[in-house]
Design a protein around this motif. Structure first.
Motif, PDB file in Angstrom:
ATOM      1  N   GLU A 151      19.844  13.622  43.025  1.00  0.00           N
ATOM      2  CA  GLU A 151      19.634  13.980  41.623  1.00  0.00           C
ATOM      3  C   GLU A 151      19.975  12.796  40.716  1.00  0.00           C
ATOM      4  OE1 GLU A 151      20.526  18.021  39.175  1.00  0.00           O
ATOM      5  OE2 GLU A 151      22.284  16.955  39.911  1.00  0.00           O
ATOM      6  N   ASP A 152      21.075  12.100  41.023  1.00  0.00           N
ATOM      7  CA  ASP A 152      21.464  10.920  40.250  1.00  0.00           C
ATOM      8  C   ASP A 152      20.426   9.810  40.388  1.00  0.00           C
ATOM      9  OD1 ASP A 152      23.748  12.173  39.402  1.00  0.00           O
ATOM     10  OD2 ASP A 152      25.060  11.239  40.900  1.00  0.00           O
ATOM     11  N   ASP A 153      19.911   9.626  41.601  1.00  0.00           N
ATOM     12  CA  ASP A 153      18.894   8.597  41.833  1.00  0.00           C
ATOM     13  C   ASP A 153      17.629   8.894  41.036  1.00  0.00           C
ATOM     14  OD1 ASP A 153      20.602   7.320  43.539  1.00  0.00           O
ATOM     15  OD2 ASP A 153      19.665   8.023  45.384  1.00  0.00           O
ATOM     16  N   ARG A 154      17.245  10.174  41.010  1.00  0.00           N
ATOM     17  CA  ARG A 154      16.050  10.548  40.246  1.00  0.00           C
ATOM     18  C   ARG A 154      16.254  10.287  38.753  1.00  0.00           C
ATOM     19  NH1 ARG A 154      14.977  16.668  39.057  1.00  0.00           N
ATOM     20  NH2 ARG A 154      16.791  16.082  37.822  1.00  0.00           N
ATOM     21  N   ASP A 155      17.412  10.668  38.233  1.00  0.00           N
ATOM     22  CA  ASP A 155      17.693  10.454  36.811  1.00  0.00           C
ATOM     23  C   ASP A 155      17.728   8.971  36.472  1.00  0.00           C
ATOM     24  OD1 ASP A 155      17.824  13.170  36.525  1.00  0.00           O
ATOM     25  OD2 ASP A 155      20.014  13.274  36.482  1.00  0.00           O
ATOM     26  N   ALA A 156      18.273   8.158  37.390  1.00  0.00           N
ATOM     27  CA  ALA A 156      18.320   6.714  37.161  1.00  0.00           C
ATOM     28  C   ALA A 156      16.906   6.131  37.132  1.00  0.00           C
ATOM     29  CB  ALA A 156      19.154   6.037  38.245  1.00  0.00           C
ATOM     30  N   LEU A 157      16.049   6.632  38.012  1.00  0.00           N
ATOM     31  CA  LEU A 157      14.656   6.185  38.027  1.00  0.00           C
ATOM     32  C   LEU A 157      13.955   6.538  36.717  1.00  0.00           C
ATOM     33  CD1 LEU A 157      13.575   7.068  41.672  1.00  0.00           C
ATOM     34  CD2 LEU A 157      13.540   4.796  40.640  1.00  0.00           C
ATOM     35  N   LEU A 158      14.174   7.753  36.243  1.00  0.00           N
ATOM     36  CA  LEU A 158      13.558   8.181  34.983  1.00  0.00           C
ATOM     37  C   LEU A 158      14.058   7.336  33.816  1.00  0.00           C
ATOM     38  CD1 LEU A 158      13.648  12.066  35.457  1.00  0.00           C
ATOM     39  CD2 LEU A 158      11.609  10.612  35.407  1.00  0.00           C
ATOM     40  N   ALA A 159      15.352   6.996  33.838  1.00  0.00           N
ATOM     41  CA  ALA A 159      15.908   6.155  32.774  1.00  0.00           C
ATOM     42  C   ALA A 159      15.293   4.758  32.815  1.00  0.00           C
ATOM     43  CB  ALA A 159      17.422   6.071  32.913  1.00  0.00           C
ATOM     44  N   SER A 160      15.106   4.229  34.021  1.00  0.00           N
ATOM     45  CA  SER A 160      14.492   2.909  34.160  1.00  0.00           C
ATOM     46  C   SER A 160      13.040   2.916  33.689  1.00  0.00           C
ATOM     47  CB  SER A 160      14.560   2.447  35.623  1.00  0.00           C
ATOM     48  OG  SER A 160      15.901   2.278  36.034  1.00  0.00           O
ATOM     49  N   LEU A 161      12.334   3.974  34.019  1.00  0.00           N
ATOM     50  CA  LEU A 161      10.944   4.096  33.578  1.00  0.00           C
ATOM     51  C   LEU A 161      10.861   4.197  32.054  1.00  0.00           C
ATOM     52  CD1 LEU A 161       9.715   6.538  36.355  1.00  0.00           C
ATOM     53  CD2 LEU A 161       8.729   4.290  35.887  1.00  0.00           C
ATOM     54  N   ASP A 162      11.815   4.913  31.467  1.00  0.00           N
ATOM     55  CA  ASP A 162      11.841   5.025  30.009  1.00  0.00           C
ATOM     56  C   ASP A 162      12.094   3.662  29.370  1.00  0.00           C
ATOM     57  OD1 ASP A 162      11.985   6.787  27.551  1.00  0.00           O
ATOM     58  OD2 ASP A 162      13.965   5.868  27.451  1.00  0.00           O
ATOM     59  N   SER A 163      12.955   2.851  30.000  1.00  0.00           N
ATOM     60  CA  SER A 163      13.211   1.508  29.495  1.00  0.00           C
ATOM     61  C   SER A 163      11.969   0.643  29.552  1.00  0.00           C
ATOM     62  CB  SER A 163      14.346   0.847  30.297  1.00  0.00           C
ATOM     63  OG  SER A 163      15.556   1.551  30.148  1.00  0.00           O
ATOM     64  N   VAL A 164      11.220   0.770  30.651  1.00  0.00           N
ATOM     65  CA  VAL A 164       9.984   0.000  30.789  1.00  0.00           C
ATOM     66  C   VAL A 164       8.974   0.396  29.708  1.00  0.00           C
ATOM     67  CG1 VAL A 164       7.968  -0.401  32.260  1.00  0.00           C
ATOM     68  CG2 VAL A 164      10.260  -0.402  33.255  1.00  0.00           C
ATOM     69  N   LYS A 165       8.892   1.707  29.430  1.00  0.00           N
ATOM     70  CA  LYS A 165       7.930   2.193  28.440  1.00  0.00           C
ATOM     71  C   LYS A 165       8.304   1.771  27.013  1.00  0.00           C
ATOM     72  CE  LYS A 165       6.403   6.363  28.756  1.00  0.00           C
ATOM     73  NZ  LYS A 165       6.369   7.842  28.876  1.00  0.00           N
TER      74      LYS A 165
END
Length: 202
Positions: free
Chosen positions: A62-76
């Motif tokens: 769950e933490d890994d998924r949230d970290a991925l989503l945060a990274s994707l948001d940073s890219v966007k």
């Protein structure tokens, strides 16, 4: 380049996807020195440890998924997008959205058992944090200070200002909820810091 195969014994010992070797009771064994109840209890103890490990693995995922989503948001939201043409920017954002949607298909749900007191404590904590989010629109500096004091209250050796009321309520929550609250506050504080950096650059 050829890749050396992973030894089977090493893989089974270290890979999280290795099949579980769960214990069983062989009821056909007539000779057994331990009483039946003790044998069952020992088996349940082992199975309980597997359940706890499974929960920890699920939380990590769950933490890994949230970290991925945060990274994707940073890219966007990266400033590099401003250097692209409109078509290039649309292509990049479409690609990022596709990954985000794919990531959101991973639905992890870890239930936490709570008594009535713990339910009420969590409700109060969520209300206080929600008030922070709402207050950001009118008084961001005060809300950030309050967020930091809440965050300091989540640690037994927290430094800086501590909100005693928040700390008292938080101690009434389950350990799992305390960890989630700290994680939520850290995310909120990071978001506030990001907003401040953006404002300073304007």
């Amino acid at each position: 380049m050829e890749v050396d195969p992973v030894p089977q014994d090493l893989c089974s010992a270290t890979c999280s996807f290795a099949p579980l070797n769960l214990p069983t009771i062989d009821e056909n064994l007539a000779i057994e020195s331990k009483p039946p109840k003790q044998r069952i209890i020992e088996l349940l103890d082992i199975l309980e440890s597997h359940v706890e490990k499974l929960r920890k693995d699920a939380v990590k995922l769950e933490d890994d998924r949230d970290a991925l989503l945060a990274s994707l948001d940073s890219v966007k939201n990266t400033d590099l997008l401003l250097e692209l043409s409109e078509n290039e920017r649309d292509d990049v954002l479409h690609f990022a959205d596709r990954i985000v949607n794919r990531c959101l298909t991973i639905d992890l749900k870890i239930n936490t058992q709570r008594d009535q007191t713990q339910e009420e404590a969590l409700h109060q904590i969520n209300h206080l944090i929600d008030s922070l989010v709402v207050g950001m629109k009118t008084d961001p500096d005060v809300m950030q200070s309050k967020c930091i004091s809440y965050l300091n209250s989540c640690s037994s050796h927290g430094q800086g200002v501590i909100d005693k009321n928040f700390e008292s309520i938080l101690l009434g929550c389950t350990i799992d909820d305390q960890k989630r609250v700290k994680k939520r506050l850290q995310g909120l504080n990071n978001y506030i810091n990001k907003l401040n950096v953006t404002s300073d650059n304007d």
